[in-house]
Design an enzyme around this catalytic site. Structure first.
Site, short mmCIF file in Angstrom:
data_model
loop_
_atom_site.label_atom_id
_atom_site.label_comp_id
_atom_site.label_asym_id
_atom_site.label_seq_id
_atom_site.Cartn_x
_atom_site.Cartn_y
_atom_site.Cartn_z
N PHE A 149 0.84 -1.19 0.00
CA PHE A 149 0.00 0.00 0.00
C PHE A 149 0.88 1.24 0.00
O PHE A 149 0.68 2.18 0.78
CB PHE A 149 -0.93 0.00 1.22
CG PHE A 149 -1.79 -1.23 1.32
CD1 PHE A 149 -2.94 -1.36 0.55
CD2 PHE A 149 -1.44 -2.27 2.17
CE1 PHE A 149 -3.72 -2.50 0.62
CE2 PHE A 149 -2.22 -3.42 2.26
CZ PHE A 149 -3.37 -3.53 1.48
N LEU A 150 1.88 1.24 -0.89
CA LEU A 150 2.87 2.31 -0.90
C LEU A 150 2.35 3.55 -1.61
O LEU A 150 1.64 3.46 -2.61
CB LEU A 150 4.15 1.85 -1.60
CG LEU A 150 4.80 0.56 -1.08
CD1 LEU A 150 6.13 0.35 -1.80
CD2 LEU A 150 5.00 0.62 0.42
N GLY A 261 -3.05 9.78 -11.95
CA GLY A 261 -2.28 9.06 -12.95
C GLY A 261 -1.33 8.10 -12.27
O GLY A 261 -1.61 7.60 -11.19
N CYS A 264 -0.34 2.92 -10.99
CA CYS A 264 -1.22 2.06 -10.19
C CYS A 264 -2.70 2.32 -10.44
O CYS A 264 -3.39 1.48 -11.02
CB CYS A 264 -0.89 2.22 -8.71
SG CYS A 264 0.73 1.58 -8.24
#
EC number: 1.1.1.22
Length: 437
Positions: A149-150, A261, A264
């Site tokens: 969950f970076l 954007g 991911c």
């Protein structure tokens, strides 16, 4: 522990460096020899605050090495798979060929009792299929799914001090073994009380997809409200502030602008939609297609604002574009709204001069037809319109009085709604935001 990380792109490089910082012995493996050489020398091939320091510290300690061949993983007990899952060409679905190749490459080097840990973002059902492949090959290894969950720009912090840990593991003794090994990997974070959710494969895969879908929805929602605000003469920033005081909603991710954007959110919501359709539940996430559409049209709306502000044409007019990366503290221009706006303005005949603290090299390789300036003042000199599209602090903090002496026309278009409109107008600028009167 001895750990391997397969895939040393953005996710893998950060994960490998952080695991070494936490005291593990780590080998990172990637097929790109130039990337491996750079990482081994302590040079980060991507812009990510704190990463280069960790690479150099890891190399100096001897705990962090990099290699091009999977044979280097021998002796590791835990193998993280952190390869890319890009959008398939011409489709919305995720391309899992790199994940499959990573598993096939690991098979000859796995020992019974090893743990393979998926970190890549994959469609639900992938982990169960990969465990079957490990069993079919007689590897004796167990698979777990441990989504990341970076946040780009905060990836080092988010890896070392995560806000939660999720383990997707099989039932029974294999799952207990997987959890025990992962607890050892993440002992530091767990010791500081990081919340842990242990679940099945499918739920762990869905957590990542659902998180990205929710964030994308929140951003596109406020951008849709921005469109209504434009039509009604309302102020979307004040609207967002008022909504944000409701604890059920919150203020974060309610910043209207040119949209999201990066590598991911856009491709992940499309892959989620494609997988839901494969499962016969496409109607459940049909709204994500509209989320995607709202996001994409914001870019053209920004361009239209520039054209309108320049009396209907940008042809042969100098337009300064502040920002190229999809977000600050990153050099990532994958599906970047900022770079897209610059390219579209160039296509209309504008003399575009773009600047960014980190993303000029990557942008130049993709779009050499644009003009670039490494110095913000040089980029601004003689501009007939200034367009802010990435909210780097140095752009948010520009002094409108000082930079007013550099431009040919005091016209600024704020694609992130981060400038102080009153201050810029007081300095003689025509200020236009998105969804702001």
């Amino acid at each position: 522990m001895r750990i391997s990380v397969i895939g040393c792109g953005y996710l893998g490089a950060v994960h490998a460096a952080c695991m070494a910082q936490l005291g593990h012995e780590v080998v990172g493996v990637d097929v790109d020899a130039a990337k491996v050489e750079a990482l081994a020398s302590g040079s980060a091939p991507i812009f990510e605050p704190g990463l280069e320091d960790l690479l150099q510290a890891g190399a100096a300690s001897g705990r962090l090495t990099f290699a091009t061949g999977t044979a280097a993983v021998r002796g590791a007990r835990v193998h993280f798979v952190a390869v890319g899952t890009p959008q398939r060409r011409g489709e919305n679905a995720a391309d899992l060929s790199y994940v499959d190749a990573a598993i096939e490459g690991l098979l000859p080097h796995l020992a019974p009792g090893d743990l393979v840990v998926g970190k890549s973002t994959v469609p639900v059902g992938t982990a169960a299929r990969l465990q079957e492949r490990l069993d079919e090959a007689g590897s004796g290894a167990v698979l777990a799914w441990n989504p990341e969950f970076l946040r780009e720009g905060f990836a080092v912090r988010d890896t070392i001090s995560p806000d939660r840990l999720v383990y997707g593991v099989p039932a029974g003794e294999p799952g207990e073994r997987a959890r025990t090994l992962l607890d050892e990997v993440y002992a530091d974070a767990l010791g500081r009380g990081t919340p842990l959710i242990v679940t099945d494969y499918a739920t762990a895969e869905l957590v990542k997809a659902a998180a990205n879908a929710f964030l994308a929805t929140k951003i596109s929602f406020i951008n849709a409200m921005s469109e209504i605000a434009d039509a009604a003469g309302a102020d979307v920033t004040a609207l967002a502030d008022a909504l944000g005081h409701d604890v059920r909603i919150g203020r974060r991710f309610l910043n209207a602008g040119i949209g999201f954007g990066g590598g991911c959110l856009p491709k992940d919501i499309r892959a989620f939609t494609a997988r839901a359709e494969e499962l016969g539940r496409g109607e459940s996430v049909a709204f994500l297609k509209e989320i995607d559409a709202i996001n994409l049209r914001r870019r053209q709306q920004m361009v239209d604002m520039v054209v309108e502000a320049l009396d209907g044409s940008v042809f042969q007019k100098k337009v300064t574009v502040l920002g190229l990366a999809f977000k600050p503290e990153s050099d990532d221009v994958r599906d970047s709204p900022a770079l897209d706006v610059a390219v579209r303005l160039h296509g209309l005949g504008a003399h575009v001069v773009a600047t960014d603290p980190a993303a000029i090299p990557t942008s130049l390789r993709l779009h050499p037809q644009l003009g670039f300036a490494t110095d913000t003042r040089d980029a601004l000199r003689g501009a007939e319109a200034v367009v802010l599209v990435t909210e780097w602090p140095q752009y948010r903090d520009l002094d409108p009085v000082e930079v007013g002496g550099l431009v040919a026309s005091r016209l600024v278009l704020d694609g992130r709604n981060v400038l102080d409109a009153a201050a810029w107008r007081a300095a003689g600028w025509t200020y236009r935001g998105m969804g702001r009167p």
